[in-house]
Scaffold this motif. Structure first.
Motif, PDB file in Angstrom:
ATOM      1  N   ARG B  11      -6.295 -71.781 -73.024  1.00 49.12           N
ATOM      2  CA  ARG B  11      -5.993 -70.366 -73.570  1.00 49.12           C
ATOM      3  C   ARG B  11      -5.173 -69.303 -72.450  1.00 49.12           C
ATOM      4  O   ARG B  11      -6.381 -68.456 -71.521  1.00 49.12           O
ATOM      5  CB  ARG B  11      -7.188 -70.074 -74.423  1.00 49.12           C
ATOM      6  CG  ARG B  11      -6.827 -68.199 -75.367  1.00 49.12           C
ATOM      7  CD  ARG B  11      -6.348 -68.705 -76.672  1.00 49.12           C
ATOM      8  NE  ARG B  11      -6.696 -67.284 -77.344  1.00 49.12           N
ATOM      9  CZ  ARG B  11      -5.796 -66.856 -77.534  1.00 49.12           C
ATOM     10  NH1 ARG B  11      -5.573 -66.441 -76.333  1.00 49.12           N
ATOM     11  NH2 ARG B  11      -6.131 -65.929 -78.090  1.00 49.12           N
ATOM     12  N   ARG B  12      -4.512 -68.061 -72.579  1.00 53.03           N
ATOM     13  CA  ARG B  12      -4.536 -67.228 -71.213  1.00 53.03           C
ATOM     14  C   ARG B  12      -5.662 -65.999 -71.952  1.00 53.03           C
ATOM     15  O   ARG B  12      -5.595 -65.715 -73.574  1.00 53.03           O
ATOM     16  CB  ARG B  12      -2.940 -66.522 -72.072  1.00 53.03           C
ATOM     17  CG  ARG B  12      -2.032 -67.617 -71.416  1.00 53.03           C
ATOM     18  CD  ARG B  12      -0.537 -66.655 -70.866  1.00 53.03           C
ATOM     19  NE  ARG B  12       0.252 -66.398 -72.293  1.00 53.03           N
ATOM     20  CZ  ARG B  12       0.887 -67.909 -72.937  1.00 53.03           C
ATOM     21  NH1 ARG B  12       1.342 -68.545 -72.167  1.00 53.03           N
ATOM     22  NH2 ARG B  12       1.665 -67.491 -73.886  1.00 53.03           N
ATOM     23  N   ALA B  13      -5.725 -65.373 -71.250  1.00 54.33           N
ATOM     24  CA  ALA B  13      -6.381 -64.416 -70.738  1.00 54.33           C
ATOM     25  C   ALA B  13      -5.667 -63.173 -71.661  1.00 54.33           C
ATOM     26  O   ALA B  13      -4.473 -63.027 -70.957  1.00 54.33           O
ATOM     27  CB  ALA B  13      -8.117 -64.385 -69.792  1.00 54.33           C
ATOM     28  N   PRO B  14      -6.785 -62.112 -71.862  1.00 51.99           N
ATOM     29  CA  PRO B  14      -6.240 -61.081 -72.531  1.00 51.99           C
ATOM     30  C   PRO B  14      -5.700 -60.599 -71.602  1.00 51.99           C
ATOM     31  O   PRO B  14      -6.888 -60.653 -70.601  1.00 51.99           O
ATOM     32  CB  PRO B  14      -7.080 -60.487 -73.821  1.00 51.99           C
ATOM     33  CG  PRO B  14      -7.973 -60.947 -73.457  1.00 51.99           C
ATOM     34  CD  PRO B  14      -8.186 -62.219 -72.215  1.00 51.99           C
ATOM     35  N   LEU B  15      -4.745 -59.911 -71.860  1.00 54.19           N
ATOM     36  CA  LEU B  15      -3.775 -58.692 -70.187  1.00 54.19           C
ATOM     37  C   LEU B  15      -4.918 -59.173 -68.816  1.00 54.19           C
ATOM     38  O   LEU B  15      -5.145 -57.897 -67.866  1.00 54.19           O
ATOM     39  CB  LEU B  15      -4.803 -57.671 -70.558  1.00 54.19           C
ATOM     40  CG  LEU B  15      -5.079 -57.026 -71.726  1.00 54.19           C
ATOM     41  CD1 LEU B  15      -6.477 -55.905 -72.056  1.00 54.19           C
ATOM     42  CD2 LEU B  15      -3.635 -56.005 -71.629  1.00 54.19           C
ATOM     43  N   GLY B  17      -1.710 -60.642 -67.407  1.00 58.69           N
ATOM     44  CA  GLY B  17      -1.129 -60.850 -66.203  1.00 58.69           C
ATOM     45  C   GLY B  17      -0.671 -59.420 -65.534  1.00 58.69           C
ATOM     46  O   GLY B  17      -1.142 -60.065 -64.656  1.00 58.69           O
ATOM     47  N   HIS B  18      -0.372 -58.401 -65.589  1.00 58.45           N
ATOM     48  CA  HIS B  18      -0.279 -57.044 -65.205  1.00 58.45           C
ATOM     49  C   HIS B  18      -1.807 -56.412 -65.531  1.00 58.45           C
ATOM     50  O   HIS B  18      -2.315 -56.617 -66.098  1.00 58.45           O
ATOM     51  CB  HIS B  18       0.949 -56.579 -65.553  1.00 58.45           C
ATOM     52  CG  HIS B  18       2.220 -57.588 -65.541  1.00 58.45           C
ATOM     53  ND1 HIS B  18       3.249 -57.725 -64.556  1.00 58.45           N
ATOM     54  CD2 HIS B  18       2.256 -58.806 -66.533  1.00 58.45           C
ATOM     55  CE1 HIS B  18       3.615 -58.826 -64.763  1.00 58.45           C
ATOM     56  NE2 HIS B  18       3.900 -58.913 -66.633  1.00 58.45           N
ATOM     57  N   GLY B  19      -1.397 -55.338 -64.796  1.00 62.74           N
ATOM     58  CA  GLY B  19      -2.114 -54.371 -64.937  1.00 62.74           C
ATOM     59  C   GLY B  19      -4.033 -54.595 -64.189  1.00 62.74           C
ATOM     60  O   GLY B  19      -4.234 -55.958 -63.952  1.00 62.74           O
ATOM     61  N   TRP B  20      -4.628 -53.566 -65.006  1.00 70.05           N
ATOM     62  CA  TRP B  20      -5.831 -53.589 -64.505  1.00 70.05           C
ATOM     63  C   TRP B  20      -6.920 -53.936 -65.187  1.00 70.05           C
ATOM     64  O   TRP B  20      -6.861 -53.336 -66.408  1.00 70.05           O
ATOM     65  CB  TRP B  20      -5.788 -52.526 -63.400  1.00 70.05           C
ATOM     66  CG  TRP B  20      -5.423 -52.409 -61.487  1.00 70.05           C
ATOM     67  CD1 TRP B  20      -3.978 -52.228 -62.182  1.00 70.05           C
ATOM     68  CD2 TRP B  20      -5.512 -51.929 -61.013  1.00 70.05           C
ATOM     69  NE1 TRP B  20      -3.726 -51.806 -60.750  1.00 70.05           N
ATOM     70  CE2 TRP B  20      -4.509 -52.304 -59.637  1.00 70.05           C
ATOM     71  CE3 TRP B  20      -7.467 -51.792 -59.902  1.00 70.05           C
ATOM     72  CZ2 TRP B  20      -4.775 -51.372 -58.862  1.00 70.05           C
ATOM     73  CZ3 TRP B  20      -6.839 -51.671 -58.829  1.00 70.05           C
ATOM     74  CH2 TRP B  20      -6.151 -51.374 -58.122  1.00 70.05           C
ATOM     75  N   ARG B 369      -6.253 -63.866 -63.022  1.00 70.55           N
ATOM     76  CA  ARG B 369      -5.195 -63.319 -62.757  1.00 70.55           C
ATOM     77  C   ARG B 369      -5.076 -61.856 -61.631  1.00 70.55           C
ATOM     78  O   ARG B 369      -4.366 -61.678 -60.481  1.00 70.55           O
ATOM     79  CB  ARG B 369      -4.192 -63.042 -63.422  1.00 70.55           C
ATOM     80  CG  ARG B 369      -3.480 -64.195 -63.769  1.00 70.55           C
ATOM     81  CD  ARG B 369      -2.795 -64.408 -65.451  1.00 70.55           C
ATOM     82  NE  ARG B 369      -2.284 -65.976 -65.829  1.00 70.55           N
ATOM     83  CZ  ARG B 369      -1.130 -65.588 -65.719  1.00 70.55           C
ATOM     84  NH1 ARG B 369      -0.089 -65.528 -65.314  1.00 70.55           N
ATOM     85  NH2 ARG B 369      -0.778 -67.113 -65.812  1.00 70.55           N
ATOM     86  N   SER B 445     -13.854 -66.645 -77.784  1.00 67.39           N
ATOM     87  CA  SER B 445     -12.482 -66.648 -77.497  1.00 67.39           C
ATOM     88  C   SER B 445     -11.975 -65.010 -77.356  1.00 67.39           C
ATOM     89  O   SER B 445     -12.270 -64.608 -78.097  1.00 67.39           O
ATOM     90  CB  SER B 445     -12.172 -67.196 -79.480  1.00 67.39           C
ATOM     91  OG  SER B 445     -10.984 -66.399 -79.587  1.00 67.39           O
ATOM     92  N   SER B 447      -9.284 -63.828 -78.065  1.00 69.97           N
ATOM     93  CA  SER B 447      -8.777 -62.865 -79.733  1.00 69.97           C
ATOM     94  C   SER B 447     -10.064 -62.342 -80.593  1.00 69.97           C
ATOM     95  O   SER B 447      -9.441 -61.307 -80.986  1.00 69.97           O
ATOM     96  CB  SER B 447      -8.584 -63.989 -80.861  1.00 69.97           C
ATOM     97  OG  SER B 447      -9.330 -64.758 -80.965  1.00 69.97           O
ATOM     98  N   MET B 448     -11.474 -62.544 -80.067  1.00 66.72           N
ATOM     99  CA  MET B 448     -12.880 -61.610 -80.214  1.00 66.72           C
ATOM    100  C   MET B 448     -12.588 -60.158 -79.903  1.00 66.72           C
ATOM    101  O   MET B 448     -12.375 -59.088 -80.468  1.00 66.72           O
ATOM    102  CB  MET B 448     -13.842 -62.809 -80.322  1.00 66.72           C
ATOM    103  CG  MET B 448     -14.856 -62.234 -81.163  1.00 66.72           C
ATOM    104  SD  MET B 448     -14.942 -63.649 -82.547  1.00 66.72           S
ATOM    105  CE  MET B 448     -15.216 -64.585 -82.255  1.00 66.72           C
ATOM    106  N   GLU B 450      -9.574 -58.516 -78.430  1.00 60.82           N
ATOM    107  CA  GLU B 450      -8.399 -58.544 -79.022  1.00 60.82           C
ATOM    108  C   GLU B 450      -8.816 -57.596 -80.022  1.00 60.82           C
ATOM    109  O   GLU B 450      -7.785 -57.032 -80.413  1.00 60.82           O
ATOM    110  CB  GLU B 450      -7.592 -59.242 -78.504  1.00 60.82           C
ATOM    111  CG  GLU B 450      -6.908 -59.811 -76.942  1.00 60.82           C
ATOM    112  CD  GLU B 450      -6.504 -60.913 -77.090  1.00 60.82           C
ATOM    113  OE1 GLU B 450      -5.701 -61.192 -75.914  1.00 60.82           O
ATOM    114  OE2 GLU B 450      -5.882 -61.063 -78.161  1.00 60.82           O
ATOM    115  N   PRO B 459     -12.485 -49.660 -73.923  1.00 60.82           N
ATOM    116  CA  PRO B 459     -13.130 -51.628 -74.183  1.00 60.82           C
ATOM    117  C   PRO B 459     -14.488 -51.428 -73.609  1.00 60.82           C
ATOM    118  O   PRO B 459     -14.957 -52.423 -73.661  1.00 60.82           O
ATOM    119  CB  PRO B 459     -12.209 -50.762 -71.733  1.00 60.82           C
ATOM    120  CG  PRO B 459     -11.027 -49.939 -72.595  1.00 60.82           C
ATOM    121  CD  PRO B 459     -11.421 -49.585 -73.649  1.00 60.82           C
TER     122      PRO B 459
END
Lengths: 360, 545
Positions: B11-15, B17-20, B369, B445, B447-448, B450, B459
């Motif tokens: 499962r891809r982790a949220p946020l 890809g890019h960003g801090w 990432r 998860s 998604s929880m 998110e 945050p």
């Protein structure tokens, strides 16, 4: 939601109908070099229910996550109600987008009750409890507020997730495969309930699914996604009856494809000549089994098999040129002993140009 | 036969890809990483300041000998521990061994007996003037085989560290997909062949992970090798420290020790293998139980015998020495204060380590990432590879250095302060808190979180209202682990305890190193009991989860 009249006053429309709720342009997003989205464009009008339909891997969930703000696009831009939220320097975090999301696994907070889940997105204020009550009512969860989420049935969990997303009155609601975790026998009913709840809430909604029956039955408009782009965008009727591309025609509904040569702007089919797309040398002619009619006169065919399904039956026939077709007929017809039939088409089939080298 | 198993896409982790990562995670994470970097960086800098002296220390023949002895010690202890843990894990999870659940829990408890107490008891019972010799002397036994040196030290260490392997092997054995074994059986392979060719390969990651824990324990052990007179790098380092020494040479020795630790970690990575086993959905059915038949009771007897050796005998010996001490009028004063000191230090260490673990665990579980995640994670694990003695020495000299560098401002209040001791503990045992916290985060998860941010929470609010409550169990497990290990820790305690601060471990050591077994008995008994309580809790929790 049985026995409830649909009073327009109950609707909670926040934006004038007709304004653009979502405007996505040229969205690109790659994961480890694989393009999940490859130039996606999508406009959703306020008040509509838009369904993004696509096979797994077509990028539909990525599209939803970009709109919600959980991912950022590599390229392209997203506007919500005219406000740029992603791309070209803008990057509005998810908590400030006013977008509600219902996750495929519902993502209910296991340490909170149904009520507390629903109240989670509401600011602390006097009318918080009233709003929770209202939304539980809307979603048919009255009396379940004190329950722990693991005590709910699958359908109730789904409605709790929906209630939680609707409670803060989002401008836009996103649903990720909302029916995939439900028992198939429940799906049709829950679909109807969801449609009704959404209609009364009046919230602009984007729903993602891989199930075409679901998409066609629930959507105001369907966006058919293929390899990270919208292949066709239109009403369910348009998508089914007037497919824009061969891929859409083949992917949605039961379709038989005859690949035939074309010349002089015409393609010669067993059912007569049809206009071919300009310059096409070879065409794909798409016929749906329910559009083939058994008639006294017409194209002759030989019967080679037959299956009885109850609500209808399927006749397998072979044309003079060897092409095999399926014919959907009502359950009352009797085919015993029948070996030759005559066929006509209910309506002209869709014709697409294909590359001359393409094989069947 | 190395069946390639299908791994499900993660499962891809949220946020991710890019960003801090959000500042509420990133800033504390950076701080933790920076603090953890102090000991290794300081050692490197010091060794680099006089490279000739450092090289002399490394290249000396005695250093090579010490390194080889240390490696042999670690290897022997790990092999023996594996030979105990593997059958025991299998017997208590996959067979109809009588009382296997209770035996499984009891078999983990020797972890509460620190190696220096085990060694002290071994000397008191089986040493040249020990109890067994006293008993056997009238029968004409002049000399028992020596308890000192390689065989004794290795055996004692293995007998009290095998639970590390047991604890990693048991869940692995319980989680195996039974249909894999059934497939092998249906293809015509017997139980033993199936175990060797299907079960054992799947246990490789757990064997490697548990074995690494035993080996790292062995190379950083100081108390047992000192009492059982086996020279390792750690012991040599301690002796040098006590006799007042030049630090450049010592940091060179410490670097050799660190080199061995990293070699062990590399070995573990290699032994764990490239293949991924976790993608498979296991555990839908409970693992099958093998009937032992006529071996049932002999196996039970063997397991009971082991427990008698590693649990009943130590407790009996401690009781014996306690009674003998009381009879001889041994003073008990100071034990209450020692208990209080131990609880204070361990409690603070658990709190600090748990707090430090949270940002690093979130980075690791949710922001894989992000470019700084891996460096921070790596630094946070330095306590795993760095022996306690090395960390303690590095902190002492860094504090003294800081004092001379920045006057009383920096070092003056740090050296010989409770803060420095707690910092050393937290640094050493942060990996344990991290592992438990991260594991529980991975079960939540994404998604929880998110969903929470989609509902308008910032945050830090998401962290406080969703992430931490849901991860609370893992955080608690991490704290219990840190508490337990801090309670037993010896070298850092000896070096960094402020004047007048004497936890149980220090008190036991003070008496045991002078062979005052009776005086050591009460604090040792209390230490074992206080460590066993969280350990028993942990074993129960693990079973629930």
């Amino acid at each position: 939601m049985p026995e409830r009249t649909s009073a327009p006053a109950a609707r909670e429309v926040h934006e004038a109908p007709g304004t653009l709720a979502l405007r996505a342009r040229g969205l690109v997003r790659s994961f480890d070099g694989v393009r999940a989205l490859d130039g996606l464009d999508l406009d959703v009008t306020a008040g509509e229910l838009c369904v993004i339909l696509g096979a797994s891997g077509s990028g539909k969930t990525t599209a939803l996550r970009l709109i919600a703000g959980f991912e950022r696009p590599d390229e392209g831009a997203i506007e919500l109600f005219g406000e740029r939220v992603a791309g070209e320097g803008a990057s509005v975090p998810p908590e400030r987008r006013g977008v509600g999301m219902v996750f495929q696994d519902y993502a209910l907070f296991p340490h909170l009750s149904v009520e507390d889940n629903v109240a989670y997105g509401l600011p602390r204020s006097a009318d918080r409890a009233a709003r929770v009550h209202e939304v539980l009512e809307l979603t048919g969860l009255r009396g379940l507020g004190r329950r722990a989420v693991h005590e709910l049935s699958g359908g109730e969990q789904q409605r709790t997730a929906l209630a939680r997303a609707l409670a803060p009155r989002p401008r836009l609601l996103l649903l990720d495969e909302p029916f995939s975790n439900l028992d198939p026998s429940l799906r049709a009913r829950v679909r109807g309930e969801l449609r009704e709840i959404l209609r009364r809430a009046g919230t602009t909604t984007i729903l993602v699914t891989h199930d075409q029956e679901e998409a066609l039955s629930i959507a105001d408009r369907v966006a058919f996604l293929w390899e990270g782009r919208v292949e066709q965008y239109g009403t369910p009727r348009e998508i089914y009856l007037e497919p824009g591309t061969l891929r859409v025609a083949e992917s949605i509904g039961d379709a038989m494809v005859l690949r035939l040569p074309a010349a002089g702007g015409l393609v010669r089919t067993p059912f007569g000549d049809l206009p071919a797309p300009p310059g096409a040398r070879r065409c794909a002619v798409v016929i749906r089994p329910e559009d083939v009619l058994l008639r006294e006169q017409g194209t002759p065919a030989e019967v080679c098999g037959h299956e009885f399904y109850g609500h209808d039956q399927m006749l397998h026939v072979r044309l003079a040129d060897g092409a095999e077709l399926r014919v959907r007929v009502g359950p009352g017809e009797e085919f015993a002993g029948l070996d030759r039939v005559a066929l006509q088409l209910r309506r002209p089939p869709s014709v697409f140009a294909v590359s001359p080298t393409a094989t069947v | 036969m190395t069946a390639r198993l299908i791994a499900l896409p993660a499962r891809r982790a949220p946020l991710a890809g890019h960003g801090w990562p959000p500042a509420v995670i990133l800033l504390p994470g950076l701080l933790v990483g920076a603090l953890c970097a102090i000991p290794p960086v300081y050692l490197l800098v010091r060794a680099g300041q006089s490279p000739e002296a450092a090289w002399e220390a490394v290249a000396a023949g005695s250093t090579l000998g010490l390194a080889l002895r240390t490696a042999a010690f670690a290897a022997g202890a790990t092999v023996i521990a594996g030979a105990i843990a593997l059958p025991l894990a299998w017997l208590t999870t996959r067979t109809d061994l009588p009382g296997r659940r209770v035996l499984g829990i009891l078999a983990a408890l020797p972890l509460a007996v620190p190696s220096y107490i085990a060694a002290m008891l071994a000397v008191s019972a089986f040493g040249p003037t020990g109890l067994l010799q006293d008993v056997l002397a009238p029968l004409g036994v002049e000399r028992l085989p020596s308890i000192y040196g390689y065989p004794g030290a290795t055996l004692v260490l293995a007998l009290f560290t095998y639970p590390y392997l047991l604890l990693t092997l048991r869940p692995a054995l319980l989680g195996l997909d039974p249909s894999l074994e059934e497939t092998s059986r249906s293809l015509g392979y017997g139980r033993w062949t199936t175990f060797r060719r299907v079960v054992l390969p799947q246990l490789r990651p757990s064997l490697a992970a548990g074995g690494l824990l035993v080996a790292l324990y062995a190379i950083s052990d100081f108390g047992a090798v000192a009492l059982l007179r086996y020279d390792t790098l750690t012991r040599a380092l301690f002796v040098r420290y006590e006799s007042g020494f030049d630090f450049s040479g010592a940091s060179a020795l410490a670097l050799v020790l660190i080199g061995i630790a990293f070699t062990l970690i590399a070995l573990e990575l290699w032994a764990r293998g490239e293949r991924r086993y976790h993608g498979i959905r296991g555990g839908s059915r409970p693992a099958s139980v093998a009937p032992l038949g006529r071996w049932r009771w002999p196996a039970f007897g063997l397991a009971l015998g082991l427990l008698a050796l590693v649990l009943a005998l130590p407790l009996a010996l401690l009781g014996f020495w306690l009674v003998r001490g009381l009879a001889a009028g041994e003073a008990l004063q100071g034990v209450g204060a020692a208990v209080l000191d131990s609880l204070t230090a361990s409690g603070l260490a658990a709190l600090v380590a748990a707090a430090a673990a949270i940002p690093v665990a979130v980075l690791s579980a949710r922001h894989r990432r992000f470019a700084l995640t891996q460096p921070i994670e790596l630094l946070s694990h330095s306590g795993f590879a760095l022996p306690g003695l090395v960390v303690a020495l590095a902190l002492v000299f860094a504090a003294l250095h800081g004092e001379s560098f920045a006057g009383g401002l920096f070092g003056g209040w740090l050296y010989q302060s409770l803060g420095l001791l707690v910092a050393a503990y937290a640094l050493l045992f942060l990996p344990q808190a991290l592992g438990a916290t991260r594991a529980s985060l991975l079960q939540i998860s994404p998604s929880m979180e998110e969903a929470a941010s989609g509902l308008g929470r910032r945050p830090w609010q998401v962290l406080g209202s969703i992430t931490l409550p849901l991860a609370s169990r893992g955080i608690a497990v991490g704290m219990a682990l840190v508490f337990l290990t801090t309670m037993k820790e010896l070298p850092a305690t000896l070096i960094l305890s402020p004047i007048g601060f004497q936890p149980l471990a220090a008190q036991v050591w003070g008496a045991a190193s002078e062979a005052f077994f009776a005086r050591a008995a009460l604090p040792a008994l209390l230490l074992v009991v206080l460590s066993a309580l969280p350990l028993a809790l942990l074993t129960l929790w693990r079973r629930d989860a």
